[in-house]
Design a protein around this motif. Structure first.
Motif, short mmCIF file in Angstrom:
data_model
loop_
_atom_site.label_atom_id
_atom_site.label_comp_id
_atom_site.label_asym_id
_atom_site.label_seq_id
_atom_site.Cartn_x
_atom_site.Cartn_y
_atom_site.Cartn_z
N UNK A 34 0.83 -1.21 0.00
CA UNK A 34 0.00 0.00 0.00
C UNK A 34 0.87 1.26 0.00
N UNK A 35 1.82 1.33 -0.91
CA UNK A 35 2.81 2.42 -0.91
C UNK A 35 2.18 3.82 -0.86
N UNK A 36 1.22 4.16 -1.73
CA UNK A 36 0.67 5.53 -1.67
C UNK A 36 -0.05 5.81 -0.34
N UNK A 37 -0.82 4.84 0.14
CA UNK A 37 -1.53 5.02 1.40
C UNK A 37 -0.54 5.10 2.55
N UNK A 38 0.51 4.29 2.51
CA UNK A 38 1.52 4.29 3.57
C UNK A 38 2.17 5.67 3.66
N UNK A 39 2.50 6.24 2.51
CA UNK A 39 3.12 7.57 2.51
C UNK A 39 2.19 8.61 3.12
N UNK A 40 0.91 8.54 2.77
CA UNK A 40 -0.08 9.47 3.31
C UNK A 40 -0.20 9.31 4.82
N UNK A 41 -0.24 8.06 5.29
CA UNK A 41 -0.34 7.81 6.73
C UNK A 41 0.89 8.34 7.47
N UNK A 42 2.06 8.15 6.87
CA UNK A 42 3.28 8.66 7.50
C UNK A 42 3.25 10.18 7.61
N UNK A 43 2.81 10.85 6.55
CA UNK A 43 2.74 12.31 6.55
C UNK A 43 1.70 12.79 7.56
N UNK A 44 0.50 12.17 7.53
CA UNK A 44 -0.59 12.59 8.42
C UNK A 44 -0.28 12.31 9.88
N UNK A 45 0.58 11.32 10.16
CA UNK A 45 0.91 11.03 11.56
C UNK A 45 1.81 12.11 12.16
N UNK A 46 2.38 12.95 11.31
CA UNK A 46 3.25 14.03 11.79
C UNK A 46 2.66 15.42 11.54
N UNK A 47 1.51 15.47 10.85
CA UNK A 47 0.88 16.75 10.49
C UNK A 47 -0.04 17.20 11.61
N UNK A 48 0.17 18.43 12.12
CA UNK A 48 -0.73 18.92 13.17
C UNK A 48 -2.13 19.18 12.62
N UNK A 49 -3.12 19.08 13.48
CA UNK A 49 -4.50 19.31 13.08
C UNK A 49 -4.69 20.75 12.58
N UNK A 50 -4.00 21.67 13.20
CA UNK A 50 -3.99 23.07 12.76
C UNK A 50 -2.71 23.71 13.29
N UNK A 51 -2.25 24.77 12.66
CA UNK A 51 -1.01 25.41 13.12
C UNK A 51 -1.13 25.89 14.57
N UNK A 52 -0.13 25.56 15.36
CA UNK A 52 -0.10 25.98 16.75
C UNK A 52 -0.83 25.07 17.73
N UNK A 53 -1.44 23.98 17.26
CA UNK A 53 -2.14 23.09 18.20
C UNK A 53 -1.12 22.30 19.00
N UNK A 54 -1.59 21.70 20.11
CA UNK A 54 -0.64 20.94 20.93
C UNK A 54 -0.20 19.67 20.19
N UNK A 55 0.91 19.12 20.61
CA UNK A 55 1.55 18.01 19.90
C UNK A 55 0.71 16.75 19.82
N UNK A 56 -0.26 16.57 20.70
CA UNK A 56 -1.05 15.33 20.68
C UNK A 56 -2.16 15.37 19.63
N UNK A 57 -2.41 16.52 19.03
CA UNK A 57 -3.47 16.63 18.03
C UNK A 57 -2.92 16.52 16.61
N UNK A 58 -2.37 15.36 16.31
CA UNK A 58 -1.90 15.11 14.95
C UNK A 58 -3.08 14.62 14.12
N UNK A 59 -3.10 14.99 12.87
CA UNK A 59 -4.22 14.69 11.99
C UNK A 59 -4.60 13.21 12.00
N UNK A 60 -3.63 12.34 11.86
CA UNK A 60 -3.89 10.90 11.81
C UNK A 60 -4.61 10.40 13.05
#
Length: 102
Positions: A34-60
């Motif tokens: 699942x290469x494309x989905x894996x890449x998306x999951x990796x990115x989303x696991x490090x992407x904040x829900x919104x700029x300046x939110x606390x570290x526990x609110x990652x999109x994934x």
């Protein structure tokens, strides 16, 4: 085949994390299949829900938590999409929460 071994109910914990499932499958195997989905999951696991939110609110993790609630209570896709839209509109304008389940 013994009937007794099949009579026990299969219990699935809805709260299991996708990361645990990937580890069980094997990260390399999942990544290859699942290469494309894996890449998306990796990115989303490090992407904040919104700029300046606390570290526990990652999109994934936020999306995974919401999908777990959807599954646990049997929400329809239509009602879940409406919830996503409402929550998206409540968050700061730059939020990354999807507006749709798809």
């Amino acid at each position: 085949m013994q009937m007794g071994s099949l009579s026990k109910p299969f219990d699935v914990e809805i709260g299991d994390r996708l990361e645990d499932m990937i580890c069980d499958l094997g990260q390399e195997s999942f990544q290859q299949a699942h290469a494309p989905m894996y890449d998306t999951l990796q990115i989303d696991s490090k992407k904040p829900l919104y700029p300046g939110c606390n570290n526990s609110l990652m999109l994934f993790l936020v999306v995974l938590s919401l999908v777990n609630v959807k599954a646990k209570y049997g929400w329809s896709d239509k009602s879940f999409n409406l919830l996503l839209q409402v929550v998206h509109d409540m968050l700061p304008k730059e939020n990354t929460l999807p507006k749709s389940y798809y």
